[in-house]
Design a protein around this motif. Structure first.
Motif, short mmCIF file in Angstrom:
data_model
loop_
_atom_site.label_atom_id
_atom_site.label_comp_id
_atom_site.label_asym_id
_atom_site.label_seq_id
_atom_site.Cartn_x
_atom_site.Cartn_y
_atom_site.Cartn_z
N LEU A 33 0.86 -1.19 0.00
CA LEU A 33 0.00 0.00 0.00
C LEU A 33 0.89 1.23 0.00
CD1 LEU A 33 -2.67 -1.00 2.70
CD2 LEU A 33 -3.04 -0.85 0.22
N VAL A 37 -4.77 6.23 0.68
CA VAL A 37 -5.47 4.95 0.81
C VAL A 37 -6.82 5.17 1.47
CG1 VAL A 37 -5.40 2.66 1.90
CG2 VAL A 37 -3.28 3.67 1.01
N ASP A 100 -4.85 5.89 -4.45
CA ASP A 100 -3.86 4.96 -5.00
C ASP A 100 -4.25 3.52 -4.67
OD1 ASP A 100 -1.80 6.86 -6.01
OD2 ASP A 100 -1.91 7.55 -3.94
N ALA A 101 -4.93 3.35 -3.54
CA ALA A 101 -5.32 2.00 -3.14
C ALA A 101 -6.53 2.06 -2.23
CB ALA A 101 -4.17 1.30 -2.43
N LEU A 125 -10.92 4.63 -7.08
CA LEU A 125 -9.51 4.30 -7.36
C LEU A 125 -9.05 5.05 -8.60
CD1 LEU A 125 -9.21 0.40 -6.99
CD2 LEU A 125 -7.88 2.13 -5.74
N GLY A 129 -4.69 2.05 -9.96
CA GLY A 129 -4.72 1.87 -8.50
C GLY A 129 -5.17 0.46 -8.14
N SER A 130 -4.89 0.07 -6.89
CA SER A 130 -5.16 -1.33 -6.55
C SER A 130 -6.06 -1.48 -5.34
CB SER A 130 -3.84 -2.09 -6.36
OG SER A 130 -3.09 -1.48 -5.35
N PHE A 131 -6.81 -2.55 -5.39
CA PHE A 131 -7.72 -2.93 -4.30
C PHE A 131 -7.10 -4.13 -3.60
CE2 PHE A 131 -11.82 -5.26 -3.15
CZ PHE A 131 -12.00 -4.53 -1.98
N HIS A 132 -6.80 -3.96 -2.31
CA HIS A 132 -6.20 -5.04 -1.51
C HIS A 132 -7.31 -5.61 -0.62
CE1 HIS A 132 -1.73 -3.65 -1.70
NE2 HIS A 132 -2.41 -3.11 -2.69
N ARG A 203 -5.46 -9.17 -4.58
CA ARG A 203 -5.28 -7.82 -5.14
C ARG A 203 -6.07 -7.74 -6.44
NH1 ARG A 203 0.25 -6.32 -3.33
NH2 ARG A 203 0.08 -7.05 -1.19
N GLU A 205 -6.92 -4.68 -9.74
CA GLU A 205 -6.47 -3.38 -10.25
C GLU A 205 -7.56 -2.71 -11.07
OE1 GLU A 205 -2.45 -3.49 -12.05
OE2 GLU A 205 -3.40 -2.37 -13.67
#
Ligand SMILES: C[S@@+](CC[C@H](N)C(=O)[O-])C[C@H]1O[C@@H](n2cnc3c(N)ncnc32)[C@H](O)[C@@H]1O
Length: 210
Positions: A33, A37, A100-101, A125, A129-132, A203, A205
């Motif tokens: 991350l 966020v 960003d996340a 996002l 950007g990424s989803f955790h 994860r 994206e």
């Protein structure tokens, strides 16, 4: 909501989801991350110590007043600014392409309209950007899944709206996010606990438009 859901469930969650095994998985979910966020369902702040120093700020979405109060000491220890920016993941106040996340741990099971929340995740996002996520959900074994469906109404009543049988990776992909790796497994424990212990660490994206 009622005394049990409002006052007891957040305290049970704070204990039950803080085992050493789960805390290790939280660290893995938070690895990588960075920047700005959003944490969906901040709860009692059990991810606070797992945020890497590359994170510049955390916007927390959390409807539970008790959960938010329980997170106070953990927030105070964080070296990263954290602000409660919303109460409902189904309707985020943020403008498009802001983060960003986004992080979600054990929250997609509980949000009533999870499809809508995931569309919101994708909206806020930034491209790339990424989803955790670290979540529990539908098990691959038919026998376990049958039990998850049977138990779902009880689980919802006892655990603040939680569902056992949600297929989290399918829901994430269905919202238009591109899965970039998901590790799935039962967590250690007796077989009888399997409806509760099937987990996903993953994860996804938001694709950059061509
Ligand atoms: C099982 S708890 C997990 C809490 C925390 N994410 C963690 O990992 O410990 C589920 C969380 O989802 C939150 N929640 C429920 N409905 C929500 C909604 N509509 N939007 C955002 N969070 C929600 C609850 O208040 C609770 O904090």
């Amino acid at each position: 909501m009622g005394f049990w859901t409002d006052r007891v469930v957040p305290r049970i969650t704070d204990r039950a989801l803080a085992t050493s095994e789960v805390m290790e998985l939280r660290a893995q979910a938070c690895a990588g991350l960075h920047g700005r966020v959003l944490e969906l369902g901040f709860g009692s702040g059990l991810n606070a110590d797992a945020y890497p120093p590359e994170v510049e700020r955390v916007d927390a979405v959390e409807p539970s007043e008790v959960g938010w109060a329980l997170s106070a000491a953990r927030r105070a220890r964080m070296r990263i600014p954290v602000e409660r920016t919303g109460l409902d993941g189904q309707r985020l106040a943020a403008a498009d392409d802001q983060y960003d996340a986004v992080l979600s741990t054990f929250t997609l099971c509980t949000i009533p309209d999870v499809d809508r929340a995931l569309v919101e995740v994708r909206r806020v996002l930034r491209p790339g950007g990424s989803f955790h996520f670290l979540e529990h959900g539908r098990a691959p074994d038919q026998g376990v899944e049958r039990w998850q469906r049977r138990l779902d109404p009880w689980q919802g009543r006892m655990c603040g709206g939680c569902h056992l049988s949600r297929d989290i990776p399918a829901l994430v992909a269905g919202a238009g996010l591109t899965l970039r790796g998901v590790v799935e497994a039962y967590q250690p424990g007796p077989r009888v606990g399997r409806p509760w212990t099937y987990g996903y660490l993953g994860r996804a994206e938001k694709q950059i438009a061509a």
